[in-house]
Design a protein around this motif. Structure first.
Motif, PDB file in Angstrom:
ATOM      1  N   ASP A 112       0.849  -1.187   0.000  1.00 20.88           N
ATOM      2  CA  ASP A 112       0.000   0.000   0.000  1.00 20.88           C
ATOM      3  C   ASP A 112       0.882   1.234   0.000  1.00 20.88           C
ATOM      4  O   ASP A 112       1.836   1.337   0.793  1.00 20.88           O
ATOM      5  N   ILE A 113       0.547   2.191  -0.869  1.00 24.30           N
ATOM      6  CA  ILE A 113       1.314   3.427  -0.949  1.00 24.30           C
ATOM      7  C   ILE A 113       0.357   4.564  -1.288  1.00 24.30           C
ATOM      8  O   ILE A 113      -0.219   4.592  -2.375  1.00 24.30           O
ATOM      9  N   GLY A 114       0.157   5.479  -0.356  1.00 22.65           N
ATOM     10  CA  GLY A 114      -0.828   6.537  -0.551  1.00 22.65           C
ATOM     11  C   GLY A 114      -2.196   5.928  -0.795  1.00 22.65           C
ATOM     12  O   GLY A 114      -2.613   5.000  -0.089  1.00 22.65           O
ATOM     13  N   PRO A 115      -2.925   6.373  -1.816  1.00 21.07           N
ATOM     14  CA  PRO A 115      -4.252   5.809  -2.098  1.00 21.07           C
ATOM     15  C   PRO A 115      -4.213   4.542  -2.949  1.00 21.07           C
ATOM     16  O   PRO A 115      -5.256   4.074  -3.394  1.00 21.07           O
ATOM     17  N   LEU A 116      -3.012   3.977  -3.170  1.00 20.07           N
ATOM     18  CA  LEU A 116      -2.862   2.837  -4.080  1.00 20.07           C
ATOM     19  C   LEU A 116      -2.599   1.536  -3.320  1.00 20.07           C
ATOM     20  O   LEU A 116      -1.858   1.518  -2.329  1.00 20.07           O
ATOM     21  N   HIS A 117      -3.202   0.468  -3.821  1.00 21.40           N
ATOM     22  CA  HIS A 117      -2.811  -0.891  -3.451  1.00 21.40           C
ATOM     23  C   HIS A 117      -2.215  -1.514  -4.705  1.00 21.40           C
ATOM     24  O   HIS A 117      -2.928  -1.740  -5.697  1.00 21.40           O
ATOM     25  N   ILE A 118      -0.904  -1.770  -4.700  1.00 23.51           N
ATOM     26  CA  ILE A 118      -0.199  -2.266  -5.876  1.00 23.51           C
ATOM     27  C   ILE A 118       0.119  -3.742  -5.680  1.00 23.51           C
ATOM     28  O   ILE A 118       0.663  -4.143  -4.647  1.00 23.51           O
ATOM     29  N   ILE A 119      -0.214  -4.544  -6.684  1.00 23.40           N
ATOM     30  CA  ILE A 119       0.005  -5.985  -6.654  1.00 23.40           C
ATOM     31  C   ILE A 119       0.937  -6.357  -7.794  1.00 23.40           C
ATOM     32  O   ILE A 119       0.709  -5.988  -8.941  1.00 23.40           O
ATOM     33  N   SER A 120       1.996  -7.093  -7.480  1.00 24.93           N
ATOM     34  CA  SER A 120       2.941  -7.575  -8.489  1.00 24.93           C
ATOM     35  C   SER A 120       2.821  -9.089  -8.610  1.00 24.93           C
ATOM     36  O   SER A 120       2.865  -9.800  -7.602  1.00 24.93           O
ATOM     37  N   ILE A 121       2.659  -9.573  -9.834  1.00 25.47           N
ATOM     38  CA  ILE A 121       2.488 -11.004 -10.071  1.00 25.47           C
ATOM     39  C   ILE A 121       3.481 -11.474 -11.132  1.00 25.47           C
ATOM     40  O   ILE A 121       4.142 -10.661 -11.781  1.00 25.47           O
ATOM     41  N   SER A 122       3.563 -12.787 -11.303  1.00 24.72           N
ATOM     42  CA  SER A 122       4.378 -13.368 -12.364  1.00 24.72           C
ATOM     43  C   SER A 122       3.470 -13.951 -13.435  1.00 24.72           C
ATOM     44  O   SER A 122       2.724 -14.906 -13.174  1.00 24.72           O
ATOM     45  N   THR A 123       3.531 -13.401 -14.629  1.00 20.16           N
ATOM     46  CA  THR A 123       2.830 -14.026 -15.758  1.00 20.16           C
ATOM     47  C   THR A 123       3.570 -15.264 -16.241  1.00 20.16           C
ATOM     48  O   THR A 123       3.008 -16.085 -16.972  1.00 20.16           O
ATOM     49  N   GLU A 124       4.813 -15.420 -15.818  1.00 20.47           N
ATOM     50  CA  GLU A 124       5.664 -16.474 -16.369  1.00 20.47           C
ATOM     51  C   GLU A 124       5.286 -17.867 -15.888  1.00 20.47           C
ATOM     52  O   GLU A 124       5.686 -18.861 -16.495  1.00 20.47           O
ATOM     53  N   VAL A 125       4.536 -17.948 -14.788  1.00 17.89           N
ATOM     54  CA  VAL A 125       4.114 -19.279 -14.324  1.00 17.89           C
ATOM     55  C   VAL A 125       3.216 -19.954 -15.361  1.00 17.89           C
ATOM     56  O   VAL A 125       3.084 -21.183 -15.359  1.00 17.89           O
ATOM     57  N   TYR A 126       2.603 -19.182 -16.258  1.00 17.61           N
ATOM     58  CA  TYR A 126       1.735 -19.739 -17.300  1.00 17.61           C
ATOM     59  C   TYR A 126       2.526 -20.240 -18.514  1.00 17.61           C
ATOM     60  O   TYR A 126       1.966 -20.929 -19.360  1.00 17.61           O
ATOM     61  N   TYR A 127       3.804 -19.886 -18.620  1.00 15.13           N
ATOM     62  CA  TYR A 127       4.524 -20.101 -19.867  1.00 15.13           C
ATOM     63  C   TYR A 127       5.693 -21.077 -19.768  1.00 15.13           C
ATOM     64  O   TYR A 127       6.233 -21.483 -20.792  1.00 15.13           O
ATOM     65  N   PHE A 128       6.105 -21.422 -18.568  1.00 12.66           N
ATOM     66  CA  PHE A 128       7.226 -22.335 -18.407  1.00 12.66           C
ATOM     67  C   PHE A 128       6.734 -23.595 -17.719  1.00 12.66           C
ATOM     68  O   PHE A 128       6.571 -23.642 -16.503  1.00 12.66           O
ATOM     69  N   PRO A 129       6.466 -24.658 -18.507  1.00 10.53           N
ATOM     70  CA  PRO A 129       5.743 -25.823 -18.002  1.00 10.53           C
ATOM     71  C   PRO A 129       6.466 -26.617 -16.939  1.00 10.53           C
ATOM     72  O   PRO A 129       5.847 -27.407 -16.232  1.00 10.53           O
ATOM     73  N   TYR A 130       7.786 -26.422 -16.786  1.00 12.78           N
ATOM     74  CA  TYR A 130       8.460 -27.204 -15.754  1.00 12.78           C
ATOM     75  C   TYR A 130       8.018 -26.806 -14.349  1.00 12.78           C
ATOM     76  O   TYR A 130       8.307 -27.497 -13.380  1.00 12.78           O
ATOM     77  N   TYR A 131       7.320 -25.690 -14.233  1.00 11.30           N
ATOM     78  CA  TYR A 131       6.739 -25.341 -12.942  1.00 11.30           C
ATOM     79  C   TYR A 131       5.474 -26.151 -12.666  1.00 11.30           C
ATOM     80  O   TYR A 131       5.048 -26.279 -11.522  1.00 11.30           O
ATOM     81  N   GLY A 132       4.831 -26.647 -13.715  1.00 13.67           N
ATOM     82  CA  GLY A 132       3.602 -27.404 -13.534  1.00 13.67           C
ATOM     83  C   GLY A 132       2.450 -26.495 -13.157  1.00 13.67           C
ATOM     84  O   GLY A 132       2.585 -25.280 -13.009  1.00 13.67           O
ATOM     85  N   ILE A 133       1.295 -27.129 -12.953  1.00 20.85           N
ATOM     86  CA  ILE A 133       0.093 -26.361 -12.649  1.00 20.85           C
ATOM     87  C   ILE A 133       0.096 -25.835 -11.216  1.00 20.85           C
ATOM     88  O   ILE A 133      -0.618 -24.895 -10.891  1.00 20.85           O
ATOM     89  N   LYS A 134       0.928 -26.416 -10.354  1.00 15.30           N
ATOM     90  CA  LYS A 134       0.935 -26.008  -8.951  1.00 15.30           C
ATOM     91  C   LYS A 134       1.208 -24.520  -8.781  1.00 15.30           C
ATOM     92  O   LYS A 134       0.564 -23.846  -7.991  1.00 15.30           O
ATOM     93  N   SER A 135       2.199 -24.012  -9.518  1.00 11.57           N
ATOM     94  CA  SER A 135       2.550 -22.605  -9.371  1.00 11.57           C
ATOM     95  C   SER A 135       1.442 -21.697  -9.868  1.00 11.57           C
ATOM     96  O   SER A 135       1.219 -20.610  -9.334  1.00 11.57           O
ATOM     97  N   ILE A 136       0.708 -22.127 -10.913  1.00 11.67           N
ATOM     98  CA  ILE A 136      -0.425 -21.347 -11.417  1.00 11.67           C
ATOM     99  C   ILE A 136      -1.532 -21.285 -10.369  1.00 11.67           C
ATOM    100  O   ILE A 136      -2.072 -20.214 -10.066  1.00 11.67           O
ATOM    101  N   VAL A 137      -1.847 -22.438  -9.792  1.00 12.53           N
ATOM    102  CA  VAL A 137      -2.909 -22.499  -8.780  1.00 12.53           C
ATOM    103  C   VAL A 137      -2.516 -21.699  -7.548  1.00 12.53           C
ATOM    104  O   VAL A 137      -3.317 -20.937  -6.991  1.00 12.53           O
ATOM    105  N   PHE A 138      -1.266 -21.852  -7.120  1.00 10.80           N
ATOM    106  CA  PHE A 138      -0.805 -21.142  -5.919  1.00 10.80           C
ATOM    107  C   PHE A 138      -0.909 -19.640  -6.103  1.00 10.80           C
ATOM    108  O   PHE A 138      -1.405 -18.926  -5.228  1.00 10.80           O
ATOM    109  N   GLN A 139      -0.427 -19.126  -7.263  1.00 10.85           N
ATOM    110  CA  GLN A 139      -0.507 -17.680  -7.495  1.00 10.85           C
ATOM    111  C   GLN A 139      -1.957 -17.223  -7.592  1.00 10.85           C
ATOM    112  O   GLN A 139      -2.317 -16.167  -7.047  1.00 10.85           O
ATOM    113  N   TYR A 140      -2.791 -17.967  -8.278  1.00  7.31           N
ATOM    114  CA  TYR A 140      -4.193 -17.594  -8.440  1.00  7.31           C
ATOM    115  C   TYR A 140      -4.875 -17.467  -7.076  1.00  7.31           C
ATOM    116  O   TYR A 140      -5.581 -16.485  -6.805  1.00  7.31           O
TER     117      TYR A 140
END
Length: 450
Positions: free
Chosen positions: A223-251
């Protein structure tokens, strides 16, 4: 005599080289668990046995100790460095601190930073960009000047660093971190991973940057001033060696964060929700990447199954702005959901829009150059440019955000600007008449979360 001089010069050279091995480099800041804490990170080639920051208001009268970790990115046996991290807490708000970091074996030059104000009328300002390398980093000089002149409270770097941090056994990453020191040594440098960080299990990204959740997580929010900023990784969707676990965990992590951000007491204090991730859901470039297709993976989720897609999740929880990079362009979209434009009105499209506003800002400059746009611009694209440059954001208050795009090609000219104005902040799928329905769903979700 000649032999003695040569020996002496060799000894002096050896001593100097040994000193340099302990000298701090790659100094950069980040927010800690809150914007009232600052984490200082730097590297040395050898173990200094201590990690120290001396700092203070008007003089370096305080001292804080931290941790040190050896980092070998896996690219070359024997290559490595020591990465130091020190957390500064209990800072006096709205004050200028001077600091340096290191140990008794060597200290960095002196830097400064301004601590965050603690009043509710704070209007934080940011520079935002992605895809900046240490070759052709065209925007860097202007960003350095503006940062040291006090233009920004923080930087948001939306993935893809150095091109690439692992290259040349990590030396390209080292040079890049030295380059951004003149920015990141003065303001928090907040990041998310991109596709160019993928090598060796994203280790160069995770170890070099200390984000609020530490170097074991790609996701965080603050949180910074009136903002709530969220940073995520889009890369969990594109590198299959992470498997579906990382997608589910981030979601699941993201949904829980959005549930908390939408609690009335939280959304009242930080009404604007901004999400940043590297790969965009929409774009109209010619490079045939994922966002040029109708069913972008991050947008709709796992192919064929269409589960764990992010667009509906962010829409359902009323995210105001989504910031992306990856495409080496700047593109501003009309408010959009599922390829449909939801402008607030014909005259004022960004006043009370009916869907999130997407901004792609991946043109800071790298060795891969520009991307090109399609000949025909889609109806959802409001403005587009392939000039090198970066985005500025100022959060004026609970109802007004201001964005502008700076063109470095045009000498710092502002080539695009917009105000986003919202009288209230809530999930888009509920109208004012349906607020009670949303409240009951929110309570149900919170009960499930707790």
């Amino acid at each position: 005599m000649y032999f003695s001089v040569v020996v002496l010069l060799c000894v002096v050279k050896l001593i100097n080289s040994q000193i340099l091995w302990f000298q701090p480099e790659q100094i950069h800041l980040a927010y800690g668990k809150s914007v009232y804490d600052i984490t200082v990170t730097w590297s040395t080639l050898n173990d200094t046995k201590a990690s120290v920051v001396e700092y203070g208001i008007g003089g370096m009268i305080l001292k804080e100790f931290g941790t040190c970790k050896f980092f070998d990115d896996g690219g070359y046996k024997g290559y490595g460095q020591y990465i130091h991290s020190v957390k500064l807490t209990g800072l006096t708000p709205n004050s200028i601190y001077v600091y340096h970091c290191g140990s008794s074996l060597g200290w960095s030059p002196q830097f400064w930073f301004k601590s965050s104000p603690d009043h509710k009328n704070w209007q934080p300002q940011f520079a935002i960009y992605g895809d900046m390398g240490n070759e052709n980093a065209q925007s860097l000089a202007r960003l350095q000047e503006e940062t040291q002149r006090g233009f920004y409270d923080a930087i948001l770097h939306v993935g893809d660093f150095a091109y690439d941090m692992d290259s040349e056994y990590g030396q390209v990453g080292d040079e890049f971190m030295k380059q951004i020191e003149s920015i990141a040594g003065y303001v928090p440098y907040m990041t998310c991973p991109g596709n160019h960080e993928e090598r060796y299990n994203f280790s160069n990204y995770l170890e070099r940057f200390n984000m609020p959740e530490g170097n074991t997580s790609f996701m965080y929010s603050f949180d910074i001033g009136p903002l709530h900023i969220i940073s995520i990784s889009t890369e969990v969707y594109y590198f299959p060696y992470y498997g579906i676990k990382s997608i589910v965990f981030q979601y699941e992590w993201l949904e829980n964060d959005l549930i908390k951000a939408n609690l009335p007491e939280n959304r009242e204090k930080h009404p604007w929700i901004i999400v940043m991730g590297h790969r965009p859901m929409y774009c109209s470039s010619t490079d045939k990447d994922d966002c040029t297709h109708h069913e972008t993976i991050t947008r709709v989720g796992i192919p064929f199954l269409h589960i764990f897609g992010l667009e509906k999740l962010l829409y359902d929880y009323g995210v105001d702005v989504e910031i992306w990079a990856h495409e080496h362009i700047y593109q501003r979209l009309w408010p959009i959901y599922n390829y449909k434009v939801y402008n607030g009105s014909y005259e004022n499209p960004y006043v009370n829009p009916g869907a999130p506003v997407h901004i792609i800002t991946g043109s800071a400059g790298c060795k891969e150059g520009h991307d090109e746009f399609n000949m025909t611009r889609p109806e959802w694209s409001a403005f587009q440019s392939k000039d090198y440059g970066y985005t500025r954001l100022k959060a004026y208050n609970n109802t007004h955000l201001y964005f502008e795009q700076v063109s470095d090609d045009k000498g710092g000219m502002v080539i695009d600007s917009l105000w986003i104005i919202k009288n209230s902040h809530k999930p888009y799928r509920y109208s004012n008449m349906d607020w009670a329905a949303f409240d009951s769903v929110r309570l149900k979700n919170m009960n499930n979360f707790t």
